[in-house]
Design a protein around this motif. Structure first.
Motif, short mmCIF file in Angstrom:
data_model
loop_
_atom_site.label_atom_id
_atom_site.label_comp_id
_atom_site.label_asym_id
_atom_site.label_seq_id
_atom_site.Cartn_x
_atom_site.Cartn_y
_atom_site.Cartn_z
N SER A 1 0.83 -1.20 0.00
CA SER A 1 0.00 0.00 0.00
C SER A 1 0.86 1.25 0.00
CB SER A 1 -0.90 -0.02 1.23
OG SER A 1 -1.31 1.30 1.53
N ARG B 1 -0.09 3.78 3.14
CA ARG B 1 0.51 3.53 4.46
C ARG B 1 1.92 4.10 4.55
NH1 ARG B 1 -2.18 0.09 8.10
NH2 ARG B 1 -0.49 0.70 9.49
N LYS C 1 1.94 8.05 4.35
CA LYS C 1 1.46 8.59 5.64
C LYS C 1 2.52 8.44 6.72
CE LYS C 1 -3.17 9.58 5.15
NZ LYS C 1 -3.10 10.48 3.98
#
Lengths: 170, 436
Positions: A117, A120, A123
């Motif tokens: 991802s 993820r 972030k």
């Protein structure tokens, strides 16, 4: 008589290995060399010289598991007017006129059994360069990291991210 | 050695080429030096041991001569000290701005080379001074160990330099990366040592300045067989390890060019093996010089192949250097320009330069390109240069008809110069419109 055969045997031996090396080279060329894209899109101009943020084009990188390659509309924001004299931009305009999507060739691809991802990682403040190298200078995109399991896991260990199998293999 | 990373300048185009050339030349010398010192010490100790246990003074003599060869060239120790320093500088230049502090890896390499070469010299002297076999052998083994560590460092930095993925896992100054390529290279180094040692024995015994003049028939015969045999064995084994190296090569550093050069290396090794065979078969040591030249050539080709791997593996780093070099030269040109112009004109002239370099891809004064024509947007900034500077340094969304303007990362000074230039030019434009 016997003497003269030795250099010939050597020739066969070194020649064979040279041939194998050349074969490996052509195999690499066919399988792993960076693909030619339908338009020679220069990252070094857009992300480097013009200073565009990666997210300007890869809009979903912090919102989804896929970063996605930009839709043509994004290019046309600028190329309605910009740089029409360049042959590569003319190719872009042709796709736009014909309302065809640009058939970009995928460069990075992890196997389906791996869950990855973007969201993820972005972030968590991981820079794109960790996994894609310095894209601000790139003339032609290529894969600069193996993206093998050892690569993912070694960073997860360094950063204290989870390393259980089910993190990446759902 | 951290200091080396600090004194490196932003590169110019020629610096990059020079750095690569230095790395090639120095690595060739350093590799041959380490190989020969390692091989000479190791085999010398072997002969000393054999001479003693078999009580055959011939082997003892041969063992002594072997290690003396390594120190027969004046300044041999110095030859081991300069390369790590020169390499540290050249690598630091290439990895400028990458975040990889390569110079620190050369610190242990320098120390290991010093200790290894020192111990090896000590062993050489020890052969005259003492008869404790165990002591002699222990010193020789320790010397070989440290020389080997130095070679290991050199190999590892080399591999690291074309495999950027590994950079994140390196801690400290030992570039150990647990990698198949590294392991295979180390094995290859051992085999390479056989070639270098064997060829050097031939060269020093028979060719260099008349060769070893004390040698009798038996000695010459033995040296020829030992040297050529050892070198031939090494040369015949090398291709297998080169093949294995490529099998374990990181994909990112592969290129067709690299494989061509590797195939070329096979041609050089082939000629070398035939020359060595002729030396053996015809008992003709005169070809020793040729063998030495071919050995150096093979090393050169090997190192050039690594340079191709580095230029491919960290292509982005080279592109970065190239772009930085262009920027740096642009900046120099600006500064030169600035010195020429006087007083208040400075920042306008500078502003024009920056504007032409950074803004004209998206802007024209009176036409829409990517961004709006300046004549449309500048009126609101007249008399407010600070706001214009603020916008340039940190563009915000203004007009929904246009995409957002990216932050171009200008310095405060540069932004002020551009703003001054724009407003200045707009004023002139207005004056001209007024006249018409």
């Amino acid at each position: 008589m016997k003497k003269s055969i030795v250099p010939v045997v050597f020739l066969g031996y070194f020649g064979l290995i040279a041939a194998v090396l050349l074969f490996m080279g052509f195999y690499w060329q066919a399988k792993y060399s960076p693909p030619e894209q339908p338009i020679k899109f220069p990252h070094y101009i857009h992300a480097g010289k013009l200073g565009l943020d990666c997210k300007f084009c890869h809009q979903y990188v912090d919102k989804s598991i896929h970063a996605t390659v930009p839709a043509m509309q994004i290019c046309m924001n600028c190329h309605q007017t910009a740089a029409h004299d360049r042959p590569e931009v003319q190719k872009l305009l042709k796709y736009w006129e014909n309302k065809e999507p640009i058939p970009w060739v995928k460069v990075h691809d992890v196997p389906d059994y791996v869950y990855f991802s973007h969201k993820r990682h972005i972030k968590a403040g991981i820079d794109c360069a960790n996994c894609h190298g310095d894209m601000k200078v790139v003339r032609q995109v290529r894969q600069t990291r193996t993206l093998r399991m050892g690569f993912c896991v070694s960073c997860h260990r360094l950063k204290g991210a989870p390393t259980d199998c089910w993190t990446c293999h759902k | 050695m951290e200091i080396i990373d600090k004194i490196i300048f932003p590169p110019r185009h020629d610096h990059i080429l020079v750095s690569d050339a230095i790395i090639i030349a120095i690595t060739v010398i350093y590799f041959i030096y380490l190989s020969f010192l390692t091989g000479a010490t190791l085999f010398s100790a072997g002969f000393i041991y054999r001479g003693r246990t078999e009580e055959n003074p011939f082997y003892t003599r041969f063992g002594k001569d072997l290690i003396r060869m390594a120190y027969s060239v004046k300044g041999a120790i110095l030859l081991g000290l300069l390369p790590p320093l020169a390499l540290a500088l050249a690598y630091a230049q290439i990895f400028y701005g990458s975040g990889l502090e390569v110079a620190r890896f050369f610190q242990p390499m320098l120390i290991f080379t010093l200790i290894g070469a020192g111990l090896s010299l000590f062993y050489c002297k020890l052969l005259e001074k003492t008869h404790y076999l165990i002591f002699q052998i222990l010193v020789a083994v320790a010397a070989v160990f440290f020389l080997f560590l130095a070679a290991y460092g050199l190999i590892s930095v080399n591999i690291l330099s074309f495999f950027p993925e590994k950079w994140m896992v390196i801690k400290g100054s030992i570039p150990h990366i647990f990698d198949a390529t590294q392991f295979v290279r180390l094995l290859h180094f051992m085999v390479f040592t056989l070639t270098v040692t064997g060829v050097s024995v031939l060269f020093f015994t028979f060719n260099l300045s008349g060769g070893n003049v004390d040698a009798d028939e038996q000695y010459r015969d033995y040296a020829l067989k030992f040297g050529a045999g050892l070198a031939l064995a090494g040369t015949l084994l090398q291709p297998l390890f080169i093949l294995w190296t490529y099998k374990a090569f990181p994909t990112i550093a592969e290129s067709l060019q690299g494989y061509y050069v590797a195939a070329g290396l096979m041609a050089v090794l082939y000629v070398l093996s035939v020359v060595l065979y002729l030396v053996l078969a015809n008992k003709n040591p005169r070809l020793g010089s040729l063998a030495y030249v071919l050995m150096v050539l093979a090393t050169l080709v090997l190192v050039v192949d690594d340079t191709i791997a580095r230029r491919t593996g960290v292509k982005e780093q080279y592109l970065y250097l190239q772009d930085e070099a262009a920027k740096f030269e642009e900046k120099l040109a600006l500064e030169r320009e600035e010195l020429k112009s006087a007083g208040g004109e400075i920042s306008v002239a500078r502003g024009e330069q920056i504007y032409n370099a950074r803004c004209t891809s998206c802007h024209q004064f009176d036409k829409r390109v990517v961004g709006p024509p300046h004549v449309e947007v500048l009126p609101k900034y007249v008399g407010k240069p600070d706001e214009l500077v603020k916008f340039i340094l940190n563009p915000v969304k203004v007009n929904p008809d246009y995409p957002p303007m990216p932050n171009l990362g200008l310095s405060q000074q540069d932004a002020e110069a551009v703003a001054k230039y724009l407003l200045d030019r707009y004023q002139k434009y207005q004056a001209q419109q007024g006249k018409q």
